[in-house]
Write an enzyme that holds these catalytic residues in place. Structure first.
Site: not given
Length: 702
Positions: A352, A388
């Site tokens: 993330d 990401e």
């Protein structure tokens, strides 16, 4: 004190070599990092966690590691730490020995976190805010660390190591996928065991899924603001413990259920990828609670503002940013990753806000300390790594900027697919690049075409069905005045906002849904499917359902469209059976040395070259021959012809001459049921608003 009589009241020196609490058969060694603490105390609790029964100063400090060995401490013992030192927020230090701290390396947690003002290091109602000091004991409101039985976490797991070119990722939430499935036993719904129950494995294998990517399952704490609104952090991007599985998903097997789930997935040939959050922690900004890292060594664990160390650098948008350039924070993350691979069997990680992990003093650096350490690790070299590729900090959008080891979520691909099928200008030009792996972004530094993770929907945003039903977000239930979530979704409601019983509108929406699914499966790169999109799951227009642990996010299996599921299965089978769709190398229209033909060619429906300068271009064809050595070193003999018709009219398509062979139409998104159809002659009709995929297999006309 009433602690078990066999536990010594005197800590021996112990060892600093392994951080965490480690039982050796006769006692437990405790070691914890704190560079700026003046003393660290080990606190032992009663079996129910309600009473602190022993508080002992760790007797030794080796470098920045405090450590001690306590004979007699058995697995299952509950413990925590307290750290004394300066409480000087303006200098970056927030030590408060009244606050119980969980061990950053704990592999199990007992109890829950309660949103109580005693968990703050300062007096919550004071006009001085965090410059004040709170002397209340936070232990009653903090989960306790657990001394784990080594037998629970044997370091014997091995990843499946499936090739990227064969990968189909299925993004899912442990609870959301299973909570409403009638075939999952009621006691297992919402649990790790339920996720790997026979009915779920059957569904995933029918879809051809090779990797399940789970939303965060490392220990989570919901934000206090959500609790005040009667909500929880459902997605889980608020990690408080990087080694402990989230207890809310425990089933009958408890912590063992996680490894059991992974083993069952592996038996079905499915990898497990974890979405991990190493960019920030659940302690929030300078007004957040003191739960672990902040109280152990705020100035080391977090990036603080150079000119005002009272405040945190907030490149994550979540209040704080972990200082991954600090050697002990880097070590913690790498130790955590190895733990999930070796002890829990995990096959890969999706990072993330991965741009945060690459931030050095001068900004984003793909060759920085963390990335260098990660890529040198022999254990992690065997697993899949997905970035990401952004955060909200300066220069934070880094799509295509990661090292060759990484695949990346390609949000430009998502937007391109939606814009093309919605009818946006220049949509065809953008789609042309997307279909070939977005080479202008990813084809550099020796990267392969699988580096682009292609998706039309993910957990963050509309579901695929909602892109065909809503033009405006509907996030009122989140309690933020419908101001949260993406403002631009490139969606289309076909004239009616929300559900419709108009058969024409329903048919249009279903076809758009099939078109977007087909585009993902027919593109070069790594396809990713959001769970529920195979059957039309809707979140009723909520495009930021991070706090909706309810029927909004739980997949309603009873209302899933069986025709759409069957269609998705057909797409997956077609992709798997057609290696040319799963290239390793990027295709640029180069001449193949084997037959002097182009590896890929673009053309119009009339067989002529495309006019890429036409902003209104609404139909295009892609002829794939491929690189002769691009898939597992095997020559590709099949040819694939893809026709995309976004117009309102059925179009006459001129197929390339292949006599004496025949083209087979394998995919036709104008129909929910797919049947391979031989095409006699060189002309065929492609219905309006549809995709057709044709395959040429030498000798098919004989």
């Amino acid at each position: 004190m009433t602690y078990h009589a066999t536990v010594s009241a005197t800590l021996e020196p112990g060892s600093p070599s392994r951080l965490g609490a480690h039982f050796d058969g006769g006692g437990t060694n405790f070691a914890v990092f704190s560079e700026h603490a003046q003393q660290v105390f080990l606190c032992l609790f009663s079996p129910d966690g309600t009473r602190e029964e022993m508080r002992l100063p760790l007797p030794e400090r080796t470098g920045a590691v405090w450590h001690g060995y306590l004979p007699g401490v058995q697995p299952g013992t509950l413990y925590g730490y307290r750290a004394s030192g300066p409480y000087a927020p303006e200098a970056g230090h927030r030590f408060n020995r009244n606050k119980l701290l969980i061990d950053p390396y704990t592999r199990e947690l007992h109890g829950t976190f309660t949103d109580h003002t005693a968990t703050f290091g300062y007096q919550h109602a004071s006009p001085e805010a965090d410059l004040s000091f709170d002397s209340r004991d936070s232990a009653p409101f903090v989960a306790k660390s657990v001394v784990s039985d080594p037998a629970l976490f044997p370091l014997d797991a091995r990843p499946l190591s499936k090739g990227w070119q064969d990968t189909l990722i299925y993004e899912a939430h442990v609870k959301g996928l299973t909570m409403r499935h009638p075939g999952v036993p009621e006691a297992l719904r919402g649990t790790y065991e339920g996720l790997a129950s026979p009915v779920m494995l059957d569904h995933l294998t029918r879809l051809g899924v090779t990797a399940v990517e789970l939303l965060p399952v490392q220990a989570i704490k919901s934000e206090g603001a959500l609790s005040g609104r009667g909500l929880v952090n459902y997605w889980g991007y608020n990690t408080v413990g990087f080694f402990a599985p989230e207890p809310r998903y425990f089933g009958p097997e408890g912590v063992r259920g996680f490894r059991a789930m992974v083993d069952r997935f592996h038996s079905a040939g499915i990898e497990v990828i974890l979405d991990v959050v190493y960019n920030h922690s659940a302690e929030g900004d300078h007004l957040g609670p003191t739960l672990s890292f902040r109280g152990l060594d705020n100035a080391s664990y977090y990036r603080l503002q150079d000119d005002a160390p009272r405040y945190y650098v907030n490149d994550t948008g979540c209040g704080n940013t972990l200082n991954v350039t600090h050697p002990f924070v880097t070590r913690m993350i790498l130790d955590s990753l190895r733990f999930w691979v070796q002890a829990m069997g995990v096959d890969g990680f999706r990072f993330d806000l991965a741009a945060t992990l690459c931030r050095e003093a001068d900004g984003f650096d793909r060759t920085g300390r963390f990335m260098t350490a990660l890529r040198q690790d022999p254990v992690l070299a065997e697993v899949k790594l997905i970035a990401e590729p952004w955060d909200i900090g300066p220069g934070g959008y880094q799509l295509g900027g990661f090292p060759a080891k990484f695949a990346e979520w390609n949000d430009r691909y998502r937007d391109t697919v939606r814009k093309f099928w919605r009818g946006d200008a220049h949509g065809a030009q953008e789609l042309g690049s997307a279909l070939l792996g977005t080479a202008y972004i990813f084809d550099k530094r020796g990267r392969r075409v699988w580096s682009s993770v292609n998706y039309a929907a993910s957990h963050d945003g509309y579901t695929l069905a909602d892109t065909t039903q809503y033009e405006e977000r509907h996030n009122e239930a989140n309690g933020e005045g419908n101001r949260d979530g993406h403002k631009v979704n490139y969606s289309d409601n076909f004239g009616v906002e929300g559900p419709s019983d108009d058969p024409v509108i329903c048919a249009q929406r279903a076809r758009r849904h099939r078109n977007m699914l087909a585009t993902v499966f027919l593109s070069q790169g790594t396809p990713m499917l959001l769970s529920g999109d195979e059957g039309g799951h809707t979140q009723n227009g909520n495009n930021n359902a991070y706090c909706q642990d309810n029927a909004t996010t739980w997949i309603d299996w009873a209302s899933q469209d069986p025709d759409m599921i069957t269609f998705t299965e057909a797409l997956s089978r077609f992709r798997h059976a057609t290696p040319i769709l799963r290239q390793m190398d990027f295709l640029h229209g180069a001449t193949r040395p084997t037959d002097r033909r182009k590896d890929v060619e673009w053309r119009g429906f009339d067989g002529k070259p495309l006019n890429w300068g036409d902003s209104t271009l609404s139909s295009l064809c892609l002829h794939l021959r491929g690189n002769a050595e691009s898939v597992a070193g095997k020559a590709l003999t099949d040819e694939v012809f893809l026709a995309f018709n976004r117009t309102d009219d059925d179009l006459d398509l001129m197929l390339p001459s292949t006599a004496p062979d025949l083209w087979l139409r394998e995919i036709d998104t104008s129909e929910p049921v797919q049947t391979a159809t031989p095409i006699v002659g060189e002309r065929v009709s492609v219905p309006a608003h549809s995709v057709s995929a044709f395959v040429l297999k030498p000798g098919s006309a004989q």
